[in-house]
Enzyme design. Structure first.
Site, PDB file in Angstrom:
ATOM      1  N   TRP A 185       0.868  -1.178   0.000  1.00 41.63           N
ATOM      2  CA  TRP A 185       0.000   0.000   0.000  1.00 41.63           C
ATOM      3  C   TRP A 185       0.903   1.224   0.000  1.00 41.63           C
ATOM      4  O   TRP A 185       1.836   1.327   0.791  1.00 41.63           O
ATOM      5  CB  TRP A 185      -0.924   0.053   1.217  1.00 41.63           C
ATOM      6  CG  TRP A 185      -1.586   1.399   1.288  1.00 41.63           C
ATOM      7  CD1 TRP A 185      -2.585   1.864   0.490  1.00 41.63           C
ATOM      8  CD2 TRP A 185      -1.235   2.498   2.157  1.00 41.63           C
ATOM      9  NE1 TRP A 185      -2.884   3.175   0.806  1.00 41.63           N
ATOM     10  CE2 TRP A 185      -2.067   3.588   1.819  1.00 41.63           C
ATOM     11  CE3 TRP A 185      -0.299   2.653   3.178  1.00 41.63           C
ATOM     12  CZ2 TRP A 185      -1.994   4.817   2.469  1.00 41.63           C
ATOM     13  CZ3 TRP A 185      -0.215   3.880   3.827  1.00 41.63           C
ATOM     14  CH2 TRP A 185      -1.067   4.954   3.476  1.00 41.63           C
ATOM     15  N   GLU A 224      -3.057  -2.959  -2.365  1.00 36.44           N
ATOM     16  CA  GLU A 224      -4.188  -2.360  -1.632  1.00 36.44           C
ATOM     17  C   GLU A 224      -4.522  -0.960  -2.137  1.00 36.44           C
ATOM     18  O   GLU A 224      -3.686  -0.063  -2.134  1.00 36.44           O
ATOM     19  CB  GLU A 224      -3.825  -2.293  -0.138  1.00 36.44           C
ATOM     20  CG  GLU A 224      -4.908  -1.667   0.728  1.00 36.44           C
ATOM     21  CD  GLU A 224      -4.488  -1.533   2.193  1.00 36.44           C
ATOM     22  OE1 GLU A 224      -3.293  -1.750   2.507  1.00 36.44           O
ATOM     23  OE2 GLU A 224      -5.351  -1.193   3.022  1.00 36.44           O
ATOM     24  N   LYS A 226      -7.095   2.568  -2.170  1.00 31.61           N
ATOM     25  CA  LYS A 226      -7.678   3.439  -1.151  1.00 31.61           C
ATOM     26  C   LYS A 226      -8.486   4.516  -1.852  1.00 31.61           C
ATOM     27  O   LYS A 226      -8.210   4.858  -3.001  1.00 31.61           O
ATOM     28  CB  LYS A 226      -6.527   4.051  -0.359  1.00 31.61           C
ATOM     29  CG  LYS A 226      -6.915   4.987   0.727  1.00 31.61           C
ATOM     30  CD  LYS A 226      -5.813   5.053   1.759  1.00 31.61           C
ATOM     31  CE  LYS A 226      -6.089   6.113   2.773  1.00 31.61           C
ATOM     32  NZ  LYS A 226      -5.330   5.923   4.000  1.00 31.61           N
ATOM     33  N   ASP A 257      -9.418  -3.250   2.042  1.00 28.49           N
ATOM     34  CA  ASP A 257      -9.468  -2.660   3.376  1.00 28.49           C
ATOM     35  C   ASP A 257     -10.879  -2.104   3.525  1.00 28.49           C
ATOM     36  O   ASP A 257     -11.329  -1.301   2.694  1.00 28.49           O
ATOM     37  CB  ASP A 257      -8.408  -1.561   3.491  1.00 28.49           C
ATOM     38  CG  ASP A 257      -8.342  -0.952   4.888  1.00 28.49           C
ATOM     39  OD1 ASP A 257      -9.398  -0.550   5.411  1.00 28.49           O
ATOM     40  OD2 ASP A 257      -7.235  -0.858   5.444  1.00 28.49           O
ATOM     41  N   HIS A 260     -11.611   1.622   3.036  1.00 27.56           N
ATOM     42  CA  HIS A 260     -11.118   2.307   1.846  1.00 27.56           C
ATOM     43  C   HIS A 260     -12.121   2.482   0.720  1.00 27.56           C
ATOM     44  O   HIS A 260     -11.738   2.565  -0.444  1.00 27.56           O
ATOM     45  CB  HIS A 260      -9.881   1.571   1.309  1.00 27.56           C
ATOM     46  CG  HIS A 260      -8.694   1.716   2.195  1.00 27.56           C
ATOM     47  ND1 HIS A 260      -7.424   1.346   1.839  1.00 27.56           N
ATOM     48  CD2 HIS A 260      -8.577   2.226   3.451  1.00 27.56           C
ATOM     49  CE1 HIS A 260      -6.586   1.602   2.822  1.00 27.56           C
ATOM     50  NE2 HIS A 260      -7.266   2.127   3.809  1.00 27.56           N
ATOM     51  N   HIS A 284      -8.225  -6.358   4.962  1.00 22.42           N
ATOM     52  CA  HIS A 284      -7.847  -5.541   6.104  1.00 22.42           C
ATOM     53  C   HIS A 284      -9.167  -5.198   6.774  1.00 22.42           C
ATOM     54  O   HIS A 284      -9.865  -4.278   6.338  1.00 22.42           O
ATOM     55  CB  HIS A 284      -7.130  -4.258   5.660  1.00 22.42           C
ATOM     56  CG  HIS A 284      -5.674  -4.448   5.410  1.00 22.42           C
ATOM     57  ND1 HIS A 284      -4.823  -3.417   5.125  1.00 22.42           N
ATOM     58  CD2 HIS A 284      -4.906  -5.573   5.452  1.00 22.42           C
ATOM     59  CE1 HIS A 284      -3.590  -3.897   4.979  1.00 22.42           C
ATOM     60  NE2 HIS A 284      -3.619  -5.194   5.157  1.00 22.42           N
ATOM     61  N   ASP A 292     -11.933   6.882   6.799  1.00 18.99           N
ATOM     62  CA  ASP A 292     -11.033   5.757   7.053  1.00 18.99           C
ATOM     63  C   ASP A 292     -10.358   5.934   8.414  1.00 18.99           C
ATOM     64  O   ASP A 292      -9.150   6.093   8.514  1.00 18.99           O
ATOM     65  CB  ASP A 292      -9.985   5.759   5.909  1.00 18.99           C
ATOM     66  CG  ASP A 292      -9.002   4.603   6.012  1.00 18.99           C
ATOM     67  OD1 ASP A 292      -9.371   3.569   6.590  1.00 18.99           O
ATOM     68  OD2 ASP A 292      -7.874   4.746   5.509  1.00 18.99           O
ATOM     69  N   ASP A 294     -10.030   4.005  11.018  1.00 16.52           N
ATOM     70  CA  ASP A 294      -9.348   2.882  11.647  1.00 16.52           C
ATOM     71  C   ASP A 294      -9.743   2.673  13.106  1.00 16.52           C
ATOM     72  O   ASP A 294      -8.887   2.436  13.957  1.00 16.52           O
ATOM     73  CB  ASP A 294      -7.821   3.023  11.479  1.00 16.52           C
ATOM     74  CG  ASP A 294      -7.392   2.722  10.051  1.00 16.52           C
ATOM     75  OD1 ASP A 294      -7.547   1.562   9.632  1.00 16.52           O
ATOM     76  OD2 ASP A 294      -6.950   3.651   9.334  1.00 16.52           O
ATOM     77  N   ASP A 324      -6.709  -4.300  10.344  1.00 12.16           N
ATOM     78  CA  ASP A 324      -5.991  -3.047  10.122  1.00 12.16           C
ATOM     79  C   ASP A 324      -6.754  -1.890  10.755  1.00 12.16           C
ATOM     80  O   ASP A 324      -7.697  -1.366  10.177  1.00 12.16           O
ATOM     81  CB  ASP A 324      -5.790  -2.794   8.616  1.00 12.16           C
ATOM     82  CG  ASP A 324      -4.979  -1.520   8.374  1.00 12.16           C
ATOM     83  OD1 ASP A 324      -4.416  -0.985   9.347  1.00 12.16           O
ATOM     84  OD2 ASP A 324      -4.915  -1.063   7.216  1.00 12.16           O
TER      85      ASP A 324
HETATM   86  C1  RNT Z   1      -3.665   2.778   4.960  1.00  7.90           C
HETATM   87  C2  RNT Z   1      -3.766   1.330   4.650  1.00  7.90           C
HETATM   88  C3  RNT Z   1      -2.604   0.497   5.102  1.00  7.90           C
HETATM   89  C4  RNT Z   1      -2.090   0.908   6.462  1.00  7.90           C
HETATM   90  C5  RNT Z   1      -1.002   0.029   6.990  1.00  7.90           C
HETATM   91  C6  RNT Z   1      -0.331   0.621   8.177  1.00  7.90           C
HETATM   92  O1  RNT Z   1      -4.808   3.449   4.714  1.00  7.90           O
HETATM   93  O2  RNT Z   1      -4.939   0.818   5.170  1.00  7.90           O
HETATM   94  O3  RNT Z   1      -2.940  -0.838   5.040  1.00  7.90           O
HETATM   95  O4  RNT Z   1      -3.114   0.970   7.392  1.00  7.90           O
HETATM   96  O5  RNT Z   1      -0.142  -0.276   5.987  1.00  7.90           O
HETATM   97 ZN    ZN Z   2      -5.186  -1.315   5.141  1.00  4.71          ZN
END
Ligand code: RNT
Ligand code: ZN
Length: 416
Positions: A185, A224, A226, A257, A260, A284, A292, A294, A324
């Site tokens: 990513w 990955e 986003k 993810d 994303h 993820h 996003d 997290d 993630d």
């Molecule tokens: C970032 C991505 C990625 C990170 C990690 C730390 O938006 O989700 O996967 O969270 O690589």
């Molecule tokens: Zn991620």
């Protein structure tokens, strides 16, 4: 927790599920085979051990709860503590900035497998398989563009970094006798209206071609996408379309993810399309709150739908599940445990679905019956099966893990 009570409830559940054609023992065996890749970066808010610089690259950890891991030893101890409260065998997902650099600064284009030998030994000792990630963020050369940078010097630097990361992943996979999944990513993008959108994407495509030129046996690449990053809101080079196209053409693994995508987009619905065109999918599992963000994964509809789709697509063998998120505002070990257990709780419910009957109803056009059974499943005693899974795996049943996390906090993390 009273063991007899758990057993009693389990036996009742077993009968209830048998009545709808679901074999609970088979479900337990399948759940045992689901290995979640725990993301090392929840333990220290994505800081890593490379430098003391701040987190960049469009991602942000918010909160300053005390006790984060500051060294490799602390991080290892925290991961083991978390793993001891999560039923089953799980993996650890490392980022390049978590290498064992021996107190020296090792630049990203200099990193080698030897910087991860101690991790590999540690993982072997604890029977934990490793996954890996290249790291484009939090570096003086990160800027807004890394692998898509028109400046040849900077682009080559990141190409070299990512090539080296693949070699590290290969060594991890070789030693553990199981493919190391390496995620790529990058944060590349721009804050405002961009007029050379195709140019940067062409550069990224070329960088990836160079990076993937070597074929490895013991590692697998996943890429990955986003939707946007903070400060990079208008354009993301590695968008969903970009990576799906690339992965379909080059047969790479797509990483989805759950934070994303656009808020109303169903990530679960992507599986049945992707799996027709790419070999495997990496997840993820996260929880976006408005963006996003997290947040810690919980047992919500999104996670549930995702797990159900994996099972309904018969794709347990083709979907890798990783977490993630990085919440710095609560106990970080607790964050691991909540997210991993929530994912497993969703998975157990997915595995307990009376799929044969549901599919039959669907094939026969019996849509009221399909909906009714789906609704009834929600209140079947899946939690008794989950409790049994925890009991069998010698981890705390139900909320009793809270006390364990508190004890570790009192004894260990609060003293940092
Ligand atoms: C970032 C991505 C990625 C990170 C990690 C730390 O938006 O989700 O996967 O969270 O690589
Ligand atoms: Zn991620």
């Amino acid at each position: 927790m009273n063991e007899n009570l758990i057993l009693k409830a389990f036996n009742v559940a077993k009968e209830r599920y048998a009545a709808i054609g679901v074999n609970v023992d088979e479900v337990l065996a399948k759940l045992q085979d689901v290995h979640i890749s725990l993301h090392c970066w929840q333990a220290d808010d994505v800081a890593g051990f490379e430098s003391k610089g701040s987190l960049t690259g469009g991602i942000q950890a918010t909160g300053n709860y005390p006790g984060k891991a500051r060294t490799m030893e602390e991080l290892q101890a925290d991961v083991l503590e978390a793993a001891s409260l999560i039923p089953g065998k799980h993996r650890l997902n490392l980022h390049e900035i978590y290498g064992d650099f021996g107190g020296k600064f090792v630049d990203r284009d200099q990193v080698e497998p030897k910087h991860f030998f101690s991790w590999m030994d540690w993982a072997k000792e604890h029977d934990m398989k490793l996954d890996f990630n290249s790291t484009s963020f939090s570096h003086p050369k990160s800027g807004n563009l890394s692998l898509a940078n028109p400046d040849k010097g900077i682009r080559d630097f990141w190409i070299e970094h990512t090539k080296r990361c693949r070699a590290i992943a290969e060594e991890m996979g070789r030693r553990q006798g199981d493919p190391c999944i390496m995620n790529l990513w990058i944060h590349d993008g721009s804050k405002d209206i961009t007029v050379n959108r195709m140019y940067y994407r062409a550069l990224l495509k070329d960088s990836l071609d160079q990076i993937f030129a070597v074929d490895y046996k013991n590692m697998r690449d996943c890429i990955e996408s986003k939707v946007f990053g903070i400060g990079l809101e208008s354009y993301t080079v590695g968008s969903n379309d970009f990576y799906i196209g690339y992965a379909a053409q080059k047969q790479k693994i797509v990483t989805l993810d759950t934070g994303h995508f656009h808020p109303t987009e169903s990530v679960a619905d992507k599986l049945s399309s992707l799996l027709l065109f790419v070999p495997e999918v990496m997840l993820h599992v996260s929880r976006p709150v408005r963006w996003d963000s997290d947040h810690v994964t919980i047992m919500n509809d999104d996670t549930m739908d995702l797990c159900k789709e994996i099972v309904r697509c018969d794709a347990l063998g083709r979907v890798h599940i990783g977490l993630d998120y990085f919440d710095a505002s609560i106990n970080r070990i607790g964050a691991y445990v909540i997210g991993a257990r929530a994912t497993q709780k969703c998975m157990v419910q997915a595995l307990l679905e009376p799929l044969a009957t549901l599919r039959k109803y669907e094939a026969e056009g019996k849509f009221f019956e399909r909906l009714a059974l789906l609704e009834e499943c929600k209140s079947l005693p899946w939690n008794a099966v989950w409790d049994m899974f925890c009991l069998k795996n010698n981890v705390p049943v139900g909320e009793s893990f809270i006390a364990d996390v508190e004890k570790y906090e009192a004894d260990v993390t609060s003293k940092r």
